[in-house]
Design an enzyme around this catalytic site. Structure first.
Site, PDB file in Angstrom:
ATOM      1  CG  HIS A  70      -1.850   1.030   1.436  1.00  0.00           C
ATOM      2  ND1 HIS A  70      -2.094   1.639   2.645  1.00  0.00           N
ATOM      3  CD2 HIS A  70      -2.706   1.624   0.549  1.00  0.00           C
ATOM      4  CE1 HIS A  70      -3.050   2.534   2.507  1.00  0.00           C
ATOM      5  NE2 HIS A  70      -3.436   2.553   1.248  1.00  0.00           N
ATOM      6  CG  HIS A  78      -3.139   9.512   0.694  1.00  0.00           C
ATOM      7  ND1 HIS A  78      -3.947  10.272   1.523  1.00  0.00           N
ATOM      8  CD2 HIS A  78      -3.827   8.367   0.453  1.00  0.00           C
ATOM      9  CE1 HIS A  78      -5.059   9.595   1.778  1.00  0.00           C
ATOM     10  NE2 HIS A  78      -5.015   8.440   1.149  1.00  0.00           N
ATOM     11  CD  GLU A 122      -6.442   5.658  -4.587  1.00  0.00           C
ATOM     12  OE1 GLU A 122      -5.843   4.953  -3.760  1.00  0.00           O
ATOM     13  OE2 GLU A 122      -7.279   6.535  -4.266  1.00  0.00           O
TER      14      GLU A 122
END
Ligand code: G3P
Ligand code: MG
Length: 254
Positions: A15, A57, A117
């Protein structure tokens, strides 16, 4: 109808590059994932103020870098000057925010499969999808392409338009009642959901439609084993040093 072919990426993805082993969304994280035997990674891609895809992020710089303010307001030269490692541990001081081209080169050198992502700043959904997909097409040419995922359907639709051949996944926290329609709308080949929202029935229903199923963020070995036993294709983990893919192939897969 189970998915017609085997999940193309590693079945355990670290992750945010290296999970808990390194500062998130950094090249050091990619190295850490590879060093512990992990064969794939997930990371978050956002646009800089100059429109360049970078790994980060949060929409703001404060939590994971030495900078301040919005990523969308920071030009490339500003981002290149920031420290993205010291907040995590002193030995990572000097680690930078990676640009997607450097990240792709490292992933390819380390032979890591990739779930990219698309993480747009608010208001930049379509542009981020379009740019991330265009870069991904070029940067992974001739290699296993990254799987593009996003919580933003607008970003996924733009990615589909820019690089229709790249596989896409709809990312959700809880599996919504209209997941079939939403996946179909963006041409998704996979649904990625938060792990604690899943049960065996949901996993089987998703896979029965021919979609792959991935789940995040799975850090306990036993929990990962249960998800794999339910039929989940992939787990995304902060503990790539601990969580392992099952050794036996999935039933019904080629
Ligand atoms: O892609 C799975 C996971 O990374 C989604 O959550 O907030 O860690 O990007 P987040
Ligand atoms: Mg993510």
């Amino acid at each position: 109808m189970p998915p017609p072919t085997a999940w193309p990426l590693a079945r355990v993805l670290a992750h945010r590059c290296g999970g808990a082993l390194a500062p998130e969304n950094t090249l050091a994280g990619l190295d850490a994932a590879a060093a512990c035997g992990c064969r794939g990674v997930e990371f978050d891609v956002m646009l800089s103020g100059d429109g360049s895809p970078v790994l980060i992020h949060d929409e703001t710089l404060e939590r994971t870098t030495s900078g301040r303010g919005r990523v969308a307001d920071a030009g490339d030269e500003v981002l290149r000057g920031l420290d993205a490692g010291a907040w995590f541990a002193p030995r990572f001081a000097g680690e930078q925010i990676p640009f997607l081209d450097a990240c792709a080169a490292r992933c390819r050198a380390l032979n890591l499969s990739v779930n990219l992502e698309i993480k747009p700043s608010t208001g930049y959904e379509a542009e981020t999808g379009r740019v991330a997909a265009g870069h991904a097409r070029r940067l992974w040419a001739g290699a296993l392409p990254p799987l593009l995922s996003s919580f933003s359907e607008e970003a996924l639709a733009a990615a589909a338009e820019a690089a229709p051949e790249l596989p896409r996944a709809l990312l959700v926290e809880r599996v919504p009642h209209d997941w079939r329609e939403r996946c179909a709308r963006v041409g998704a080949v996979a649904l990625h959901a938060e792990a604690t929202s899943l049960d065996r029935g949901v996993v089987e229903a998703v896979r029965a439609t021919g979609l792959w199923m991935a789940s995040y963020t799975v850090n306990a070995i036993e929990y990962a084993e249960m998800l794999f036993e339910w039929g989940v294709d992939c787990v995304i983990t902060d503990r790539p040093d601990r969580v392992r893919a099952p050794s036996s192939p999935l039933a019904g897969r080629s």
